[in-house]
Scaffold this motif. Sequence first.
Motif, PDB file in Angstrom:
ATOM      1  N   GLN A 119      -1.073 -19.308 -47.108  1.00  0.00           N
ATOM      2  CA  GLN A 119      -1.429 -18.300 -48.142  1.00  0.00           C
ATOM      3  C   GLN A 119      -0.606 -17.119 -48.385  1.00  0.00           C
TER       4      GLN A 119
ATOM      5  N   LEU B 247      -6.256  -9.320 -50.712  1.00  0.00           N
ATOM      6  CA  LEU B 247      -6.439 -10.229 -51.526  1.00  0.00           C
ATOM      7  C   LEU B 247      -7.395 -11.310 -51.145  1.00  0.00           C
ATOM      8  N   ILE B 248      -6.894 -12.088 -49.686  1.00  0.00           N
ATOM      9  CA  ILE B 248      -7.385 -13.467 -49.194  1.00  0.00           C
ATOM     10  C   ILE B 248      -8.635 -12.891 -48.862  1.00  0.00           C
TER      11      ILE B 248
ATOM     12  N   GLY C  61     -11.165 -12.329 -51.290  1.00  0.00           N
ATOM     13  CA  GLY C  61     -11.657 -13.787 -52.005  1.00  0.00           C
ATOM     14  C   GLY C  61     -12.729 -14.691 -50.796  1.00  0.00           C
TER      15      GLY C  61
END
Lengths: 246, 483
Positions: free
Chosen positions: B432, B449-450, B453
């Motif tokens: 990722q 961001l991950i 999320g």
Amino acid sequence: MIFLNINNLNVSIEGKKILDDFNLTINQGEVHAIMGPNGSGKSTLANVLAGNEDYEVNSGKIIFKDQDLLGLNIEERAQIGIFLAFQYPVEIPGVNITPFLQASINSKLKNENKPELDTLSFAKLLKEKAKDLGIGPDMLKRSINTGFSGGEKKRYEILQMSVLNPEFTIFDETDSGLDVDALRIVTEGINKFKNDNNSFLIITHYQKLLDYINPDYVHVMRNGKILKSGDISLAVEIEKSGYQNF
Amino acid sequence: MNIETTQTLDKYAQDKYKYGFVTNIVSDRPKKGLDEEIIKFISQKKNEPDWMLTWRLDCYKKWLKMSDPQWANLKFPEINYQDIYYYSAPKGFENKPKDLSEVDPKLIETYNKLGIPLEEQKVLAGVAVDAVFDSVSVATTYKGELEKLGIVFCSISEAVQTHPELVKKYLGSVIPPGDHSFSALNSAVFTDGSFVYIPENVKCPMELSTYFRINAEETGQFERTLIIADKGSYVSYLEGCTAPQRDTNQLHAANVELIALDNAEIKYSTVQNWYPGDEEGKGGIYNFVTKRGLCKGINSKISWTQVETGSSITWKYPSCILKGDNSIGEFYSVAITNNYQQADTGTKMTHIGKNTRSKIISKGISLGNSQNTYRGNVSFLRKANKSRNYTQCDSLLVGNKCGAHTIPYIESKNNTAVVEHEASTSKINEEQLYYCRQRGLSHEEAVSLIVNGFCKQVLQELPMEFAVEAQKLVAISLEGSVG
């Protein structure tokens, strides 16, 4: 300007040599296809160009737009115009494409000292590009690649490419896992995007993809080297008699 | 894990705490330690009626016979209860100031710095705030407007004076003081916190919020919050917390009780950002909190949402007792631990009534050398016909020195009950990160961001005004000095 020049590149992973004195030159506006059997080093080439740190570059040089590419990390390469369309695009649950791609395009604009896009103008751009590719607004609402079919994932890669507008795109076995319809949609996207300023490196196992995209050059790769280069007729030959003649 | 990832993660681990400043203010506090004297002192400071003092002293006697719970997956030295100040108030707070002109400007400045303006012209639109500084409530905004609807929103000390019948009826009714040592301790020495009463069929038009600030050194904060939603009413409540950066540990032992009557709904959100200690695990808040909601009436609903990023130790299980038929309990949690932080957090859903439903979504993120435990207890009593629970616990490990643990207990005495449990543990995925970076995002942006999320399912449960803040807080917890 030298657009892309790979010179005597030697690459290994965990001590095993994958690319062996590899050489390739690509000029602006050209479409190159690399074909080869499994294990020939095609995907390694794609990942080394993108800057993947799992590979060890032992010697050699890569010049991209007159810059020493090997001195740049993954994101710096992306910011100067290298785009890798992945063979297996990874799922990122909970992350929507809009903020993701906006951050992405702005990293590039920032690098070029250009004004960044605000959310509104970016959303407009994304919607336009999606519409061109026949991607509906519902698909833009989903998390990146999450629960997508193989074809949807590849279309998403094409969408990202057309939004980011890279000068050099590498397709890493983009045709794998696609049926004929999906392949047609994806290649139409590529053809639409193609112009005199951007170049492509298409890595593929089969000739099928090349029925839709007309490459300027076809290279046959085996054991980490290019063994033969030619035009589309080379691909036709491979389709007929396989890789055993190389 | 490659070198660059390790470097980025180390950078995150060197997180800097933004709210670690100290307000230099003269405080009024009695001697250290706990005895009947101190309890009488607190009660007297707050001018409490006799029944309140008697209650406190009873709780104190209970506490004396109890020892601290030992079952949590936490390691820390025994707490010395005689080495803590139990009351601390800025000087001149014998009576709560009538308006802000009577409040020390240093205090107002403190809240400005924390992003919580108290001046009428600057207050957060649509959010009424009760600001608690150490042991006292400093100010409550929008009080007048709420009064017009019959809503009571004030500090608990005030409520003891103005609404003794409600306090008497409900205080300790959801968390019995003898439940465990921290509830007994809190009941004996609680100093301030918020009191909310929403009358029948009133939908509270704004978010109610309490902001807790610990300032004084070696002082414990023992807040007490009581929220009562009468029949058919609705309220959304948010709690925020910060403390200065100190190298000694401080104790925070709160009790929060919620009561929802027939058809009422309470939504309770917490953004907990107590000082977590430094990179070596020195200092930080010990956060031993008991939060429990009672769905007393039919069709009532209580929903807990928490974003836990701070504290050196978090011990916290916001729970729901689903007594009324068709009542609903929800728990949404994001717990991020970094450096040497330890969190043992989760929930308890007790299904008593028929057709009761509960939902648990827990997201744990561990970084650095931290340990993060989800502990849940879902039980169905004999009469809880056709009740259901759905539990989802996801853990994300960032780096290889941290730990994630999931300990779910499920008990069912009713064979029509349905329980679903899903759990996953994953490492932050190199693939990722590679993908995001290939699109031009930096390592840090990609991790943030991950993780965001990963937490989205929970963050979207927060009230709009705070969802963005929480998202930033998540990023800051990861990013260190950035921002």
